[in-house]
Design a protein around this motif. Structure first.
Motif, PDB file in Angstrom:
ATOM      1  N   LEU A  37       0.856  -1.179   0.000  1.00 33.45           N
ATOM      2  CA  LEU A  37       0.000   0.000   0.000  1.00 33.45           C
ATOM      3  C   LEU A  37       0.893   1.230   0.000  1.00 33.45           C
ATOM      4  O   LEU A  37       1.710   1.407   0.899  1.00 33.45           O
ATOM      5  CB  LEU A  37      -0.918  -0.006   1.222  1.00 33.45           C
ATOM      6  N   LEU A  38       0.728   2.061  -1.013  1.00 31.82           N
ATOM      7  CA  LEU A  38       1.581   3.238  -1.165  1.00 31.82           C
ATOM      8  C   LEU A  38       0.980   4.452  -0.476  1.00 31.82           C
ATOM      9  O   LEU A  38      -0.235   4.588  -0.367  1.00 31.82           O
ATOM     10  CB  LEU A  38       1.773   3.544  -2.652  1.00 31.82           C
ATOM     11  N   ASN A  39       1.837   5.359  -0.065  1.00 30.37           N
ATOM     12  CA  ASN A  39       1.415   6.640   0.474  1.00 30.37           C
ATOM     13  C   ASN A  39       1.183   7.568  -0.722  1.00 30.37           C
ATOM     14  O   ASN A  39       2.127   7.903  -1.441  1.00 30.37           O
ATOM     15  CB  ASN A  39       2.516   7.190   1.390  1.00 30.37           C
TER      16      ASN A  39
ATOM     17  N   ALA B  55      -5.438  20.499  -8.894  1.00 25.79           N
ATOM     18  CA  ALA B  55      -6.686  20.890  -9.550  1.00 25.79           C
ATOM     19  C   ALA B  55      -6.599  20.750 -11.068  1.00 25.79           C
ATOM     20  O   ALA B  55      -7.568  20.318 -11.712  1.00 25.79           O
ATOM     21  CB  ALA B  55      -7.059  22.324  -9.163  1.00 25.79           C
ATOM     22  N   ASP B  56      -5.474  21.086 -11.655  1.00 26.89           N
ATOM     23  CA  ASP B  56      -5.319  20.935 -13.105  1.00 26.89           C
ATOM     24  C   ASP B  56      -5.402  19.472 -13.525  1.00 26.89           C
ATOM     25  O   ASP B  56      -6.028  19.135 -14.528  1.00 26.89           O
ATOM     26  CB  ASP B  56      -3.989  21.536 -13.579  1.00 26.89           C
ATOM     27  N   ASP B  57      -4.761  18.618 -12.758  1.00 27.89           N
ATOM     28  CA  ASP B  57      -4.794  17.186 -13.050  1.00 27.89           C
ATOM     29  C   ASP B  57      -6.217  16.648 -12.918  1.00 27.89           C
ATOM     30  O   ASP B  57      -6.676  15.857 -13.743  1.00 27.89           O
ATOM     31  CB  ASP B  57      -3.843  16.447 -12.109  1.00 27.89           C
ATOM     32  N   LEU B  58      -6.926  17.086 -11.891  1.00 25.11           N
ATOM     33  CA  LEU B  58      -8.318  16.674 -11.690  1.00 25.11           C
ATOM     34  C   LEU B  58      -9.181  17.101 -12.872  1.00 25.11           C
ATOM     35  O   LEU B  58      -9.946  16.303 -13.417  1.00 25.11           O
ATOM     36  CB  LEU B  58      -8.853  17.274 -10.391  1.00 25.11           C
ATOM     37  N   GLU B  59      -9.055  18.350 -13.274  1.00 26.86           N
ATOM     38  CA  GLU B  59      -9.848  18.856 -14.402  1.00 26.86           C
ATOM     39  C   GLU B  59      -9.528  18.081 -15.684  1.00 26.86           C
ATOM     40  O   GLU B  59     -10.425  17.676 -16.423  1.00 26.86           O
ATOM     41  CB  GLU B  59      -9.583  20.345 -14.619  1.00 26.86           C
ATOM     42  N   ARG B  60      -8.253  17.849 -15.919  1.00 25.65           N
ATOM     43  CA  ARG B  60      -7.827  17.103 -17.108  1.00 25.65           C
ATOM     44  C   ARG B  60      -8.378  15.673 -17.079  1.00 25.65           C
ATOM     45  O   ARG B  60      -8.879  15.164 -18.071  1.00 25.65           O
ATOM     46  CB  ARG B  60      -6.298  17.113 -17.184  1.00 25.65           C
TER      47      ARG B  60
ATOM     48  N   VAL C 295       3.871   9.693  -3.595  1.00 21.17           N
ATOM     49  CA  VAL C 295       4.001   9.451  -5.034  1.00 21.17           C
ATOM     50  C   VAL C 295       3.339  10.563  -5.853  1.00 21.17           C
ATOM     51  O   VAL C 295       3.076  10.398  -7.041  1.00 21.17           O
ATOM     52  CB  VAL C 295       3.469   8.054  -5.448  1.00 21.17           C
ATOM     53  N   GLY C 296       3.082  11.701  -5.192  1.00 19.19           N
ATOM     54  CA  GLY C 296       2.608  12.884  -5.903  1.00 19.19           C
ATOM     55  C   GLY C 296       1.143  12.885  -6.285  1.00 19.19           C
ATOM     56  O   GLY C 296       0.751  13.587  -7.217  1.00 19.19           O
TER      57      GLY C 296
END
Length: 159
Positions: free
Chosen positions: A62-64, A122-127, A68-69
């Motif tokens: 299980l990763l944190n 937020a940009d990643d979410l929108e994309r 990992v960004g």
């Protein structure tokens, strides 16, 4: 691997083994045996039976997510245009093919699916919404809930 019957009887030692492994899947057999008060050979036999019977499905790390960004988590309700078997298969295959979708549940009630995914910002979410979720086969409506803080998060099942 054979499938376990839903009505299988787990004894107290099986439950202890499962609880220990859910807390630390990297326990050595010797350490696990000590914790559940068995000999290493008896413990190994029981773990093998639990694996072969499908009770233990797999072992994972299980990763944190922050490390990992991908600190953001979204639960997104999805409604599809049609719920015919063919339409559902197409949607579900597209979801399986998208590695960033972590969980997908076909749900009862006024919605069709519940998805969980992580995102960077937020940009990643929108994309992700525009380029992935809205393009899944048959999607007519998305409603995302962004996690502010995890109050409880576990992968351990009560046994």
């Amino acid at each position: 691997m054979r499938n376990l019957k839903a009505d299988v009887e787990l004894d107290a030692i099986d439950r202890a083994i499962l609880n220990e492994l859910q807390q630390d899947g990297r326990l050595s057999n010797v350490e696990l045996a000590q914790r559940v008060h068995l000999s290493p050979s008896a413990c190994l036999r029981r773990v093998k039976l639990l694996e072969d019977g499908g009770v233990i499905e797999r072992y994972v790390a299980l990763l944190n997510a922050k490390s990992v960004g991908q600190p953001g988590v979204s639960f997104t309700v999805v409604n599809v245009e049609r719920t015919t078997p063919e339409a559902l298969r197409a949607f579900e295959q597209a979801v399986r093919d998208e590695p960033r979708i972590l969980d997908c549940y076909y749900v009862a009630g006024g919605n069709d699916y519940l998805l969980r995914f992580s995102y960077r910002d937020a940009d990643d979410l929108e994309r992700f919404h525009a380029e992935v979720l809205s393009r899944l086969p048959g999607v007519v409506r998305l409603n995302s809930m962004l996690v502010l803080r995890a109050v409880k998060r576990t992968t351990a099942l009560p046994v």
